[in-house]
Each structure stands twice: as structure tokens, then as C-alpha cells.
Write an enzyme that holds these catalytic residues in place. Structure first.
Site, PDB file in Angstrom:
ATOM      1  N   GLU A  25       0.830  -1.197   0.000  1.00  0.00           N
ATOM      2  CA  GLU A  25       0.000   0.000   0.000  1.00  0.00           C
ATOM      3  C   GLU A  25       0.872   1.257   0.000  1.00  0.00           C
ATOM      4  O   GLU A  25       1.898   1.318   0.690  1.00  0.00           O
ATOM      5  CB  GLU A  25      -0.946   0.006   1.205  1.00  0.00           C
ATOM      6  CG  GLU A  25      -1.989  -1.091   1.121  1.00  0.00           C
ATOM      7  CD  GLU A  25      -3.029  -1.006   2.241  1.00  0.00           C
ATOM      8  OE1 GLU A  25      -4.111  -1.587   2.064  1.00  0.00           O
ATOM      9  OE2 GLU A  25      -2.760  -0.361   3.278  1.00  0.00           O
ATOM     10  N   CYS A  53       3.647   8.587   0.728  1.00  0.00           N
ATOM     11  CA  CYS A  53       4.029   7.693   1.824  1.00  0.00           C
ATOM     12  C   CYS A  53       4.230   6.301   1.242  1.00  0.00           C
ATOM     13  O   CYS A  53       3.289   5.700   0.707  1.00  0.00           O
ATOM     14  CB  CYS A  53       2.949   7.677   2.897  1.00  0.00           C
ATOM     15  SG  CYS A  53       3.291   6.573   4.287  1.00  0.00           S
ATOM     16  N   CYS A  62       5.237  -6.299   8.467  1.00  0.00           N
ATOM     17  CA  CYS A  62       6.207  -5.556   9.264  1.00  0.00           C
ATOM     18  C   CYS A  62       6.663  -6.397  10.454  1.00  0.00           C
ATOM     19  O   CYS A  62       5.825  -6.953  11.183  1.00  0.00           O
ATOM     20  CB  CYS A  62       5.590  -4.249   9.767  1.00  0.00           C
ATOM     21  SG  CYS A  62       6.727  -3.235  10.743  1.00  0.00           S
ATOM     22  N   CYS A 112       4.016  -3.476  16.179  1.00  0.00           N
ATOM     23  CA  CYS A 112       3.406  -2.595  17.184  1.00  0.00           C
ATOM     24  C   CYS A 112       1.929  -2.961  17.311  1.00  0.00           C
ATOM     25  O   CYS A 112       1.231  -3.039  16.290  1.00  0.00           O
ATOM     26  CB  CYS A 112       3.552  -1.139  16.765  1.00  0.00           C
ATOM     27  SG  CYS A 112       5.268  -0.573  16.626  1.00  0.00           S
ATOM     28  N   CYS A 143      -0.886  -0.868  15.527  1.00  0.00           N
ATOM     29  CA  CYS A 143      -0.691  -0.576  14.108  1.00  0.00           C
ATOM     30  C   CYS A 143      -1.134  -1.767  13.268  1.00  0.00           C
ATOM     31  O   CYS A 143      -0.742  -2.906  13.534  1.00  0.00           O
ATOM     32  CB  CYS A 143       0.787  -0.262  13.847  1.00  0.00           C
ATOM     33  SG  CYS A 143       1.174   0.093  12.125  1.00  0.00           S
ATOM     34  N   CYS A 173      -1.954   7.104   9.129  1.00  0.00           N
ATOM     35  CA  CYS A 173      -0.824   6.502   9.816  1.00  0.00           C
ATOM     36  C   CYS A 173      -1.297   5.379  10.739  1.00  0.00           C
ATOM     37  O   CYS A 173      -2.192   5.568  11.557  1.00  0.00           O
ATOM     38  CB  CYS A 173      -0.093   7.579  10.616  1.00  0.00           C
ATOM     39  SG  CYS A 173       1.375   6.990  11.459  1.00  0.00           S
TER      40      CYS A 173
END
Length: 364
Positions: free
Chosen positions: A114, A130, A137, A141, A144, A354
Site C-alpha cells: 500500500e 508515503c 512488518c 506494534c 498498528c 498513519c
């Protein structure tokens, strides 16, 4: 934890490139020239092709009419410009556009990536792009969406660069943040390759390219010695070590002070201040005690704190703080001598804000 322990999530780029499909975006200018000359073209044709792609946004050799028909046909057959396929795009009411690109499989792993195109709120100014650096990932976190499935694979340099080319097709770009899915410093060779082209051939200056990381100390110090020097953002999220171990699991056991000292060394080596990103989780990281301790941690350091009110992710327990709480937190930091800004992320209802980007598992 020694940074070398993380090498397993940063495989040698050459090894992956040997198995990747050939793409124009994977080549250096010198390699492009060699490919063109081998097909009967001239060196200046290679320079023209790269200008078409990186300055004009052309991704169809057929539209490059300054090339011979034979050269165009040969390149189109053997050296595709883009290797991914746009699978979807969502436009938010505020103008932010989220692009979903289906990737060509690597080592049997396909996946998607994305990218978010964020138009400037000021007329006549280009957009911020971005970009993502990994499929999934490894940081994971918990607040997230990007790390829900962990890391699947690194992106190749040309796959990162393809996001910029697709972004430039959407509209003019003036800056970029490497803050999408993934941890850039765990795929640094690919990031370095892509940003080198963006800087040298797409014309986005180093001060307008920001790399965001959770702050592996040794890698931050190493990055400070490289050129061109980009802007650095370190995701801190809390001033308390035990809470950071929970919020940034891959950094568990790395004291916050070590991260801050690496940031200090970055500033001394580059002359560029670090931006410390700090997510405001309602009643979790947005309390007056957090503000006071954060100010104590950063006292005397050249830095800016970028406050990010939590952007909701379905199924998560976290809560977004009120505007009044955000304003009070920022005012508290400023009263204690820090420079603080607030990033109310755009693209919220398109899941483009974000912390909302995620690895999409596409059918087929």
C-alpha cells in the site's frame, strides 16, 4: 540486543535480485545504457528512457516516440517498466489516495503493498507520497495494522521505486515519507537504491525525503555516515522503557536512552534534527505524567516531537484521545521547552492514515 541479531530479516539484496524478474526500475543508469546498446540503441537513448520514466511518468515504451520501433518492441518484450499491478485505489474525502499494488511473487511469496498519495492543502504545491518497504512488518506494534501478520518479505529496490513512479502518475510529488508498511532500516540496501533514484533522477531533495524507523542504534549511527543524507524520524511512542517494550516489541530490551543517544549522534554527524514520532493512545500514552517524563528525556536535545493521535484499527483496544487532550499534551511539552507538532493524519475513512496500512491478502 545487538543490531546484527536482526540480519535474518534483512537478506542480501543481490541474492533476491538474482531471482527477481527483470525490470527497468531495477537497473542503474549504467546498466540501462548497457541494455539499450545491446539492443542496437545508443547511450543517449538510455538517458532519454530514464527521463521519460522518472521525469515525465511514462510507463509505456510505445509512447517514447524518440526511440526506434524496433528498440521499443525489444524493451517492451524483455524489460518491463512496472512489474506490479494496481489492484485497487481508495480516495478519501480529504483527497488522500491509497493505492494497492499486487506484487509479482518472489520465492513463492506474492502479497501486495500500500502507498498513500497525500495532496498538499496549499494550492500549487505537489503531494507527499508515503511509501512502504516490506510486505508486512516485523516490528508488530500492537496499535498498528501493518504488523498484524508480521513480516512476509522485503520489497526489492525496484518495487519501492515503482511506488514512486505510480505516485508521480497520480500527480506531482514534492516530498516523500518512508513511513508505510515495514521497517526501512531492516531493508536498507533496497531503500538506499530506491531513494538514490528518487533524489538523483526524480528531483526530490534529501531534505524532503524522510525515513522513519523505530531506531536501531547501530543502524542509525551507520546511516548518519551515508550520503545523500535524508531526514530522520524515530518512532518513540512513550518515555517509559517497560511500556515501549510492549508498544514496540522488536525493540524490547533496548533502553530508550540508547535510542536517544543514537539520535544525538545523528544530529552531531549530519546537523539535522531528529523528529521523534509519538502516538497518542487515549489514557495510555497521553497523560500529564507521560508529557513530563518525555520532556525530561528530551531536555537539551535538538529535536522535534511529532504527536500522532491514534488512528482507529478495527478490533483494537486502543482509543483515540480527544482534541482537547492532544492540545493539552502539546502545550505541556512546549511549556517545558520542546518543539511539538500534531499530525492529524489524512485519509482516515479510506484506511490510509498513519497506522492503518496493512498487508492485503488478495485472491489469486
Amino acid at each position: 540486543m545487538d543490531d546484527t541479531e536482526l540480519d535474518s530479516v534483512d537478506p542480501p539484496q543481490g541474492e533476491e535480485r538474482d531471482q527477481a524478474p527483470t525490470s527497468l526500475l531495477a537497473l542503474t543508469p549504467q546498466q540501462t545504457e548497457a541494455e539499450v546498446v545491446a539492443r542496437g540503441g545508443r547511450a543517449f537513448h538510455a538517458r532519454s528512457i530514464r527521463k521519460h520514466v522518472f521525469e515525465r511518468g511514462l510507463v509505456d515504451y510505445g509512447a517514447m516516440t524518440d526511440l526506434s520501433a524496433r528498440l521499443r518492441e525489444s524493451l517492451a518484450a524483455d524489460l518491463p517498466i512496472l512489474t506490479g499491478t494496481e489492484a485497487d485505489r481508495h480516495t478519501a474525502r480529504d483527497g488522500a489516495i491509497k493505492l494497492l499494488t499486487r506484487l509479482t511473487p518472489r520465492r513463492g511469496i506474492s502479497g501486495s503493498v500500500e502507498t498513500v498519495y497525500i495532496p498538499s492543502l496549499r494550492s500549487g504545491r505537489g503531494a507527499t507520497l508515503c511509501v512502504s518497504t516490506q510486505v508486512g512488518c516485523p516490528v508488530r506494534c500492537p496499535f498498528c495494522a501493518s504488523g498484524k501478520w508480521g513480516l512476509e518479505r522485503n520489497l526489492e529496490g525496484h518495487e519501492i521505486l515503482e511506488q514512486y513512479v505510480r505516485g508521480a502518475q497520480t500527480g506531482p510529488l514534492s516530498r516523500s515519507v518512508v513511513m508505510g508498511i515495514g521497517e526501512p532500516l531492516l531493508n536498507l540496501s533496497a531503500v538506499r537504491f530506491a531513494l538514490g533514484v528518487v533524489h538523483d533522477e526524480m528531483g526530490i531533495g534529501a531534505r524532503k525525503l524522510t525515513v522513519s524507523t523505530v531506531g536501531f542504534p547501530d543502524r542509525v549511527r551507520s546511516l548518519a555516515q551515508e550520503r545523500p543524507r535524508f531526514q530522520l524520524a524515530i518512532s518513540l511512542h512513550t518515555p517509559y522503557d517497560d511500556q515501549r517494550d510492549e508498544l514496540v516489541p522488536l525493540m524490547a530490551g533496548v533502553p530508550i536512552e540508547e535510542v536517544l543517544e543514537a539520535g544525538d549522534e545523528w544530529f552531531r554527524a549530519t546537523g539535522r534534527e531528529v523528529t521523534y514520532e509519538y502516538v497518542l493512545l487515549g489514557e495510555e500514552t497521553d497523560t500529564p505524567d507521560h508529557a513530563a517524563h518525555l520532556a525530561e528525556r528530551l531536555s537539551g536535545r535538538r529535536a522535534t516531537v511529532n504527536l500522532i493521535p491514534y488512528n482507529p484499527v478495527p478490533g483494537d483496544r486502543w482509543r483515540r484521545p480527544s482534541g482537547a487532550t492532544v492540545d493539552a499534551f502539546r502545550a505541556d511539552l512546549e511549556e517545558r521547552g520542546l518543539v511539538a507538532t500534531v499530525r492529524w493524519s489524512r485519509g482516515l475513512e479510506a484506511d490510509a492514515a498513519c497506522g492503518q496500512l496493512r498487508q492485503e491478502h488478495l485472491p489469486g
